[in-house]
Write an enzyme that holds these catalytic residues in place. Structure first.
Site, short mmCIF file in Angstrom:
data_model
loop_
_atom_site.label_atom_id
_atom_site.label_comp_id
_atom_site.label_asym_id
_atom_site.label_seq_id
_atom_site.Cartn_x
_atom_site.Cartn_y
_atom_site.Cartn_z
N HIS A 247 0.82 -1.22 0.00
CA HIS A 247 0.00 0.00 0.00
C HIS A 247 0.85 1.27 0.00
CE1 HIS A 247 0.87 0.58 4.31
NE2 HIS A 247 0.76 -0.73 4.39
N ASP A 248 0.37 2.24 -0.74
CA ASP A 248 0.93 3.59 -0.77
C ASP A 248 2.32 3.69 -1.38
OD1 ASP A 248 -1.34 4.83 0.81
OD2 ASP A 248 -0.57 3.44 2.31
N GLY B 138 5.09 -1.04 2.79
CA GLY B 138 4.27 0.14 2.52
C GLY B 138 5.07 1.42 2.39
#
Length: 255
Positions: free
Chosen positions: A119-120, A137
């Site tokens: 994520h991200d 992340g």
């Protein structure tokens, strides 16, 4: 161009120029660009937007929920550019609210089998991630960087443009642009595989001669070891295999 067993949500946008293979699943809020190829059994979750000419191979999971305990099923996103190749079993997560809500992959990337983009993350253009390379992340990978196979990049770390990370490296700090970075290789041999050879029917005498040859190899450089091994009057077929292997090595041997 769409296999009859593929499952496509009514809200998904799939141009007529795209190919969707058998048993592929394209979920809600997924948008494909022109000329994308989605192979059999690939899964795309939304909200996810792909550009044009992307190839997604079998069993990839694209746009899945982030592996983050704080995620509360918010409507975060994944954006992928053009001309990317995403191989089998790759996983790419959507963003988290606390991380800006967006994971982004640029253009012309090669993401090899079993790689993971968490994520991200922001992955720029022309990046290569080899097999099982893993990004935690919030990682930033700049353009033309290469992340070697089985390498792991710690969260919030940056990898600079044109950097090369050697396979099997654990990255916990920023990687300089233009540089080669690799974990130290403390790899060595630890004696003859005696138990394995016994199980294959090798006699104790055969194993003992291999153990003696191993000591000669360990205590000398290649040239010296080969001379000593050849000089022995009772060189066995097994030892001859060792000699030939060392002589034919192009990358050097592990001692």
């Amino acid at each position: 161009m769409i296999h009859p067993t593929a499952i496509i949500d009514k809200s998904a946008k799939v141009p007529a120029s795209c190919e969707v293979g058998a048993y592929a699943i394209i979920g809600a809020d997924v948008e494909l660009g022109d000329h994308c190829e989605i192979a059999s059994h690939a899964t795309l979750h939304g909200p996810t937007k792909l550009g044009s000419h992307n190839r997604i191979f079998s069993f990839a999971a694209i746009g899945c929920e982030p592996q983050d305990l704080s995620f509360k099923r918010e409507k975060t996103r994944l954006e992928i550019g053009d001309h990317n190749v995403i191989r089998e079993y790759v996983t790419i997560s959507r963003g988290t609210t606390k991380g800006g809500g967006l994971t982004r992959l640029g253009n012309n990337a090669l993401i090899m089998a079993y790689a993971h983009i968490a994520h991200d993350c922001v992955v720029a253009d022309n990046v290569i991630m080899a097999n099982a390379a893993t990004l935690a992340g919030h990682v930033i990978i700049e353009e033309w960087a290469v992340v070697g196979a089985f390498s792991a990049v710690h969260q919030f770390t940056r990898v600079g443009a044109h950097a090369y990370i050697g396979g099997g490296s654990i990255i916990t700090q920023d990687v300089l642009p233009f540089m080669k970075t690799v974990a130290r290789r403390d790899v060595g041999t630890f004696g003859v595989n005696a138990l394995g050879l016994e199980r294959r029917g090798f006699s104790k005498e055969r194993i003992a001669k291999l153990q003696r040859a191993y000591k000669t190899i360990r205590r000398n450089n290649n040239t010296q070891a080969l001379e000593l091994l050849r000089a022995e009057s009772d060189t066995t077929e097994d030892v001859a295999v060792l000699i030939n292997f060392i002589e034919s090595s192009e990358r050097g041997i592990i001692r």
